[in-house]
Design an enzyme around this catalytic site. Sequence first.
Site, PDB file in Angstrom:
ATOM      1  N   GLU A  57      20.566  17.623  -3.082  1.00 16.76           N
ATOM      2  CA  GLU A  57      19.590  16.683  -3.661  1.00 16.76           C
ATOM      3  C   GLU A  57      19.943  16.338  -5.099  1.00 16.76           C
ATOM      4  O   GLU A  57      20.844  16.920  -5.702  1.00 16.76           O
ATOM      5  CB  GLU A  57      18.191  17.301  -3.568  1.00 16.76           C
ATOM      6  CG  GLU A  57      17.780  17.514  -2.122  1.00 16.76           C
ATOM      7  CD  GLU A  57      16.324  17.892  -1.945  1.00 16.76           C
ATOM      8  OE1 GLU A  57      15.671  18.339  -2.927  1.00 16.76           O
ATOM      9  OE2 GLU A  57      15.838  17.731  -0.802  1.00 16.76           O
ATOM     10  N   GLU A  68      24.293  16.574   7.179  1.00 16.99           N
ATOM     11  CA  GLU A  68      25.190  16.011   8.193  1.00 16.99           C
ATOM     12  C   GLU A  68      26.303  15.190   7.547  1.00 16.99           C
ATOM     13  O   GLU A  68      27.465  15.253   7.957  1.00 16.99           O
ATOM     14  CB  GLU A  68      24.416  15.101   9.155  1.00 16.99           C
ATOM     15  CG  GLU A  68      23.354  15.823   9.977  1.00 16.99           C
ATOM     16  CD  GLU A  68      21.984  15.843   9.317  1.00 16.99           C
ATOM     17  OE1 GLU A  68      21.897  15.981   8.081  1.00 16.99           O
ATOM     18  OE2 GLU A  68      20.988  15.729  10.053  1.00 16.99           O
ATOM     19  N   CYS A  99      18.641  11.824  10.294  1.00 14.54           N
ATOM     20  CA  CYS A  99      18.009  10.570   9.872  1.00 14.54           C
ATOM     21  C   CYS A  99      18.875   9.383  10.314  1.00 14.54           C
ATOM     22  O   CYS A  99      20.019   9.549  10.743  1.00 14.54           O
ATOM     23  CB  CYS A  99      17.806  10.555   8.352  1.00 14.54           C
ATOM     24  SG  CYS A  99      19.320  10.267   7.415  1.00 14.54           S
ATOM     25  N   CYS A 102      22.324   9.054   8.684  1.00 14.36           N
ATOM     26  CA  CYS A 102      23.305  10.029   9.189  1.00 14.36           C
ATOM     27  C   CYS A 102      23.790   9.658  10.583  1.00 14.36           C
ATOM     28  O   CYS A 102      24.961   9.858  10.911  1.00 14.36           O
ATOM     29  CB  CYS A 102      22.718  11.432   9.182  1.00 14.36           C
ATOM     30  SG  CYS A 102      22.610  12.104   7.511  1.00 14.36           S
TER      31      CYS A 102
HETATM   32  N1  THU Z   1      17.794  16.156   5.258  1.00 17.18           N
HETATM   33  C1  THU Z   1      18.992  16.536   5.778  1.00 17.18           C
HETATM   34  O1  THU Z   1      19.851  17.094   5.079  1.00 17.18           O
HETATM   35  N2  THU Z   1      19.237  16.283   7.083  1.00 17.18           N
HETATM   36  C2  THU Z   1      18.313  15.804   7.975  1.00 17.18           C
HETATM   37  O2  THU Z   1      18.601  15.674   9.151  1.00 17.18           O
HETATM   38  C3  THU Z   1      16.979  15.422   7.495  1.00 17.18           C
HETATM   39  C4  THU Z   1      16.791  15.454   6.019  1.00 17.18           C
HETATM   40  C5  THU Z   1      17.501  16.505   3.863  1.00 17.18           C
HETATM   41  C6  THU Z   1      17.472  15.380   2.878  1.00 17.18           C
HETATM   42  C7  THU Z   1      16.579  15.960   1.794  1.00 17.18           C
HETATM   43  O3  THU Z   1      17.352  16.766   0.930  1.00 17.18           O
HETATM   44  C8  THU Z   1      15.622  16.850   2.543  1.00 17.18           C
HETATM   45  O4  THU Z   1      16.223  17.099   3.798  1.00 17.18           O
HETATM   46  C9  THU Z   1      14.240  16.274   2.747  1.00 17.18           C
HETATM   47  O5  THU Z   1      14.309  14.996   3.269  1.00 17.18           O
END
Ligand code: THU
Length: 143
Positions: A57, A68, A99, A102
């Site tokens: 993040e 991913e 998401c 991804c």
């Molecule tokens: N996130 C992922 O890394 N992969 C997913 O499949 C869904 C969301 C992360 C992005 C962000 O850092 C946190 O989860 C909340 O959205």
Amino acid sequence: MAEPGSDYWLKLGTTPEQLMKVAEEYRTMAYAPYSRFFVGAALLMDDGAVIGGCNVENSSYGVTLCAERIAMGNAVSSGRVRPLAIAVAGDADSFCSPCGACRQFLAEFNPNMDVILRKRGRLVSIPLSSMLPYLFKLEDDER
Ligand code: THU
């Protein structure tokens, strides 16, 4: 090299459970101080390599990268561009599915890969193609 669609798990000597275990290990490396939602991902490549990633993040929230995409970037950076499957480990009690960004990102490398997710404590395998119908492709792109 194992072919997508063949019984590549057997051929490569790994299991969806093992792939999920690696995703869970990568989850412990997640940098998620803003959402506190920690995610790990692990890709099984066609040469049998398992390559992981975690979400990263940023205080400018919108530039956050999902686990991913980090995993796929790690794979490309290691010279591997043919994934057969990906396991995604999110919060143990929630269904964590890739998401839209991804899905598109992964489909570039194999639109038919299997996506291994944990649903109510059990592993499910879902073809990426069913999660992203009508994906974007550049016209006449024959790569
Ligand atoms: N996130 C992922 O890394 N992969 C997913 O499949 C869904 C969301 C992360 C992005 C962000 O850092 C946190 O989860 C909340 O959205």
